[in-house]
Design an enzyme around this catalytic site. Structure first.
Site, PDB file in Angstrom:
ATOM      1  N   GLY A 235      -5.076 -29.092   5.419  1.00 57.52           N
ATOM      2  CA  GLY A 235      -4.880 -28.425   4.138  1.00 57.52           C
ATOM      3  C   GLY A 235      -6.172 -28.188   3.390  1.00 57.52           C
ATOM      4  O   GLY A 235      -6.159 -27.604   2.301  1.00 57.52           O
TER       5      GLY A 235
ATOM      6  N   HIS B 192      -6.222 -33.306  -3.265  1.00 60.88           N
ATOM      7  CA  HIS B 192      -4.816 -33.373  -2.853  1.00 60.88           C
ATOM      8  C   HIS B 192      -3.890 -33.134  -4.039  1.00 60.88           C
ATOM      9  O   HIS B 192      -2.689 -33.345  -3.945  1.00 60.88           O
ATOM     10  CB  HIS B 192      -4.495 -34.748  -2.245  1.00 60.88           C
ATOM     11  CG  HIS B 192      -5.468 -35.179  -1.200  1.00 60.88           C
ATOM     12  ND1 HIS B 192      -6.457 -36.101  -1.446  1.00 60.88           N
ATOM     13  CD2 HIS B 192      -5.605 -34.790   0.082  1.00 60.88           C
ATOM     14  CE1 HIS B 192      -7.169 -36.271  -0.350  1.00 60.88           C
ATOM     15  NE2 HIS B 192      -6.679 -35.483   0.591  1.00 60.88           N
TER      16      HIS B 192
ATOM     17  N   SER C  33     -12.871  13.001 -10.967  1.00 59.86           N
ATOM     18  CA  SER C  33     -13.009  13.676  -9.680  1.00 59.86           C
ATOM     19  C   SER C  33     -13.498  15.109  -9.863  1.00 59.86           C
ATOM     20  O   SER C  33     -14.218  15.645  -9.014  1.00 59.86           O
ATOM     21  CB  SER C  33     -11.671  13.663  -8.929  1.00 59.86           C
ATOM     22  OG  SER C  33     -10.649  14.265  -9.707  1.00 59.86           O
TER      23      SER C  33
ATOM     24  N   THR D  13      -5.048  23.110  -5.102  1.00 59.40           N
ATOM     25  CA  THR D  13      -6.225  22.617  -5.812  1.00 59.40           C
ATOM     26  C   THR D  13      -7.082  23.806  -6.222  1.00 59.40           C
ATOM     27  O   THR D  13      -6.725  24.959  -5.960  1.00 59.40           O
ATOM     28  CB  THR D  13      -7.070  21.686  -4.923  1.00 59.40           C
ATOM     29  OG1 THR D  13      -7.676  22.463  -3.880  1.00 59.40           O
ATOM     30  CG2 THR D  13      -6.230  20.573  -4.306  1.00 59.40           C
ATOM     31  N   MET D  14      -8.222  23.536  -6.824  1.00 60.98           N
ATOM     32  CA  MET D  14      -9.142  24.591  -7.231  1.00 60.98           C
ATOM     33  C   MET D  14      -9.614  25.431  -6.045  1.00 60.98           C
ATOM     34  O   MET D  14     -10.020  26.582  -6.204  1.00 60.98           O
ATOM     35  CB  MET D  14     -10.345  23.998  -7.963  1.00 60.98           C
ATOM     36  CG  MET D  14     -11.217  23.089  -7.112  1.00 60.98           C
ATOM     37  SD  MET D  14     -12.724  22.568  -7.994  1.00 60.98           S
ATOM     38  CE  MET D  14     -12.070  21.510  -9.269  1.00 60.98           C
TER      39      MET D  14
ATOM     40  N   PRO E 215      -4.217  23.814 -12.702  1.00 58.76           N
ATOM     41  CA  PRO E 215      -5.226  24.040 -13.749  1.00 58.76           C
ATOM     42  C   PRO E 215      -6.646  24.158 -13.202  1.00 58.76           C
ATOM     43  O   PRO E 215      -7.461  24.915 -13.739  1.00 58.76           O
ATOM     44  CB  PRO E 215      -5.080  22.815 -14.653  1.00 58.76           C
ATOM     45  CG  PRO E 215      -4.433  21.774 -13.795  1.00 58.76           C
ATOM     46  CD  PRO E 215      -3.529  22.528 -12.867  1.00 58.76           C
ATOM     47  N   GLY E 216      -6.952  23.419 -12.138  1.00 56.26           N
ATOM     48  CA  GLY E 216      -8.287  23.524 -11.560  1.00 56.26           C
ATOM     49  C   GLY E 216      -8.546  24.896 -10.982  1.00 56.26           C
ATOM     50  O   GLY E 216      -9.645  25.450 -11.119  1.00 56.26           O
TER      51      GLY E 216
END
Length: 578
Positions: A59, A222, A445, A493-494, A557-558
């Site tokens: 242990g 212990h 990002s 994506t863009m 939107p991108g």
């Protein structure tokens, strides 16, 4: 209260299976059949040298079998979880080592009653059979102000003893010499632990109860009671409390520590602290020791002697001189021994300055294109600010609603830059500067993608500014976005606006200068169509890919932002007659 679930096959077989797993994963270890004993696999290399044997309850992994190897232990005897090993197994290990031709056997034992009795009995039985044997007791616990008749408990400082004694044995020192030098070293070792949670033996309830938000100082490995319970504090406060208690001269079990002393520090994870927490408390301990004027020669940080899954840490110190450090640094093949630096840590330079960003400011010489590019940047910035709420609204349908705000950050950064700088005549230099701006100011990002695009696009435009160079530059930027962003046209994506526009702009490679505006206008039209087409696409990249398709009925939107930027550039160039 329920018995804690553990990733085991059986509570009864867990020790044997754990030892088997260790031995099967290290070619330097073997099991002694019929016993919970692990030995070095090269016992013939011990001939004429002192063998080191340690052990205790299971242990506490990697202790003790993980410290078997050249330069450390010759063997380890395991008991059941938190239970001393039986004397019969200890004796079997001793006799096996003796018959391998060792010159003597040294037992390294933690100061617990069961270990003292069972290792002591085995030692007497071995001595009666003619084995040259001795025992060193490790009692490094600094918890209790008044020591009882049982003495101080043996804790993680035992690992220091394994290392120093193992190095001496490997050098061929006699049993008497090793015992003498290790006994002296033990007097300079101290340990104190703190826990934020209990632990539980497989198949059993937790060993003690600790209310949420409390911690216990000075407990044993212990789960034996400590000396004080208090509210969980910051890492700084906890480590400071531990050190203050360890070196308090009013305590009978304190470790003397003065300015100018040199020590080895061991921060031992008692089981389930994260590596992040361990790094924090290790850094705190080093700083606090140095503030006391103590020289920290070496540092161990990790799991060395655990208490199953206990969330806690123990702090061990060992006074060292150059000779002890030499032994500490000696090579070992023990699988659990860390790959430590052999240079002193206190006093060394532990940070360095980052390389200065290569600046092209001194080369920002205006040129024929400077005025055109400035007007385009001003127009792009104004347009992105005007479209901020529209882009945010589109983003709220399938993202976190900040696309417009993010583009506005870039727009304002460009406006601010234009107020204090001249636009260079070289387009490549301008794009490199813009890449740095959006990287630092835009964030997220989007900032990374735009910075990738601009950085890659800048290369073909260093020293070139003709339409063909712009076509190559935009292609290079788009490929960089695809390579590192992982998206492709059709992923919503863009790129769904950018890629068809850039594809159209490749016609600049073959068109006449007078036809450049026609190509640019066609590229804008394709960008707008590409952005509109994203209404009908399923997002496969970016944050929108985690949103159900029934929420994605508006254009991306991108992609809309890309179409806006290209349209503004086209209008700016048309307005000045280009």
């Amino acid at each position: 209260m329920e018995v804690q679930r553990k990733l085991l096959n059986s509570a009864e077989r867990c020790v044997d299976e754990a030892l088997l797993g260790l031995v099967r994963s290290s070619d330097g270890l073997v099991l002694l059949n019929g016993h919970r004993v692990v030995l070095r696999s090269d016992l013939s290399n011990l001939k004429g040298k002192v063998a080191l044997l340690s052990g205790g309850g299971s242990g506490h992994e990697p202790a003790h079998a993980g410290f078997i190897g050249v330069g450390m232990l010759s063997g380890a005897v395991a008991g059941a979880v938190f239970a001393s090993p039986p004397p019969g197994s200890i004796l079997a290990a001793i006799v096996t080592l003796w018959q391998a031709g060792v010159s003597g056997v040294l037992l390294v034992v933690k100061n617990y009653t069961g270990d003292r009795l069972n290792f002591g009995l085995a030692a007497e039985q071995a001595r009666a059979q003619g084995v040259a044997i001795d025992m060193v007791m490790v009692a490094d616990d600094c918890a209790f102000g008044q020591t009882s008749k049982a003495g101080r408990r043996g804790l993680c400082g035992t690992v220091f003893v394994h290392k120093v004694a193992g190095a001496l044995a490997e050098e061929g020192c006699s049993l008497e010499t090793i015992v003498s030098r290790v006994t002296k070293a033990v007097k300079g070792i101290g340990t104190l632990g703190v826990s934020l949670s209990p632990c539980s033996v497989p198949g059993c309830l937790p060993s003690f109860q600790l209310p949420a938000g409390e911690m216990e100082l000075g407990l044993g490995i212990h789960g034996e009671p400590g000396i004080k319970r208090s509210k969980v504090a910051s890492a700084d406060e906890v480590v400071k409390t531990m050190l203050n208690h360890m070196v308090d001269p009013s305590s009978q079990s304190h470790l003397p520590l003065n300015a100018g002393d040199s020590v080895v520090l061991c921060m031992n994870n008692l089981g389930s602290l994260s590596n992040l927490e361990m790094s924090v408390v290790t850094g705190v301990a080093i700083r606090l020791l140095e503030e006391r004027g103590v020289f920290v020669a070496r540092v161990m940080s990790g799991s060395f002697m655990t208490s199953l899954e206990m969330a806690g840490v123990s702090l061990s110190l060992m006074h060292v001189d150059q000779e002890i450090l030499r032994l500490f640094d000696a090579k070992t093949t023990a699988p659990a021994w860390p790959n430590l630096s052999s240079t002193s840590l206190s006093g060394r330079r532990w940070s360095t300055e980052p390389a200065k960003r290569v600046s092209e400011e001194t080369m920002h010489i205006p040129g024929p294109l400077s005025a055109v590019m400035q007007k385009a940047l001003e127009a792009i910035s104004l347009s992105l600010l005007e479209h901020q709420e529209e882009l945010n609204g589109l983003d709220r349908a399938a993202g976190d609603g900040d696309c417009g705000s993010t583009h506005a950050l870039a727009a304002r950064a460009i406006q601010e830059w234009l107020q204090g700088h001249q636009v260079p005549g070289c387009p490549g230099q301008l794009l490199s500067t813009l890449a740095g701006l959006v990287q630092d100011k835009m964030g997220g990002s989007s900032g990374a993608l735009y910075s990738l695009f601009l950085t890659a696009a800048a290369v073909p435009l260093k020293g070139q500014s003709d339409p063909a160079a712009w076509a190559k530059a935009l292609q290079a930027g788009t490929e960089a976005m695809k390579r590192y962003g992982g998206a492709e046209p059709g992923d919503r994506t863009m790129l769904d606006a950018l890629c068809p526009a850039v594809e159209e702009l490749q016609n600049l490679l073959s068109s006449s200068p007078s036809g450049a505006m026609d190509v640019l206008q066609a590229a804008v039209k394709r960008a707008e169509l590409g952005a509109e087409s994203t209404r009908y696409l399923t997002a496969k990249a970016g944050r929108a890919s985690y949103v159900g398709t029934d929420h994605q009925t508006l254009p991306d939107p991108g992609a809309v932002a890309i179409a806006v930027i290209l349209k503004v550039v086209c209008e700016t160039l048309s307005g000045i007659g280009h």
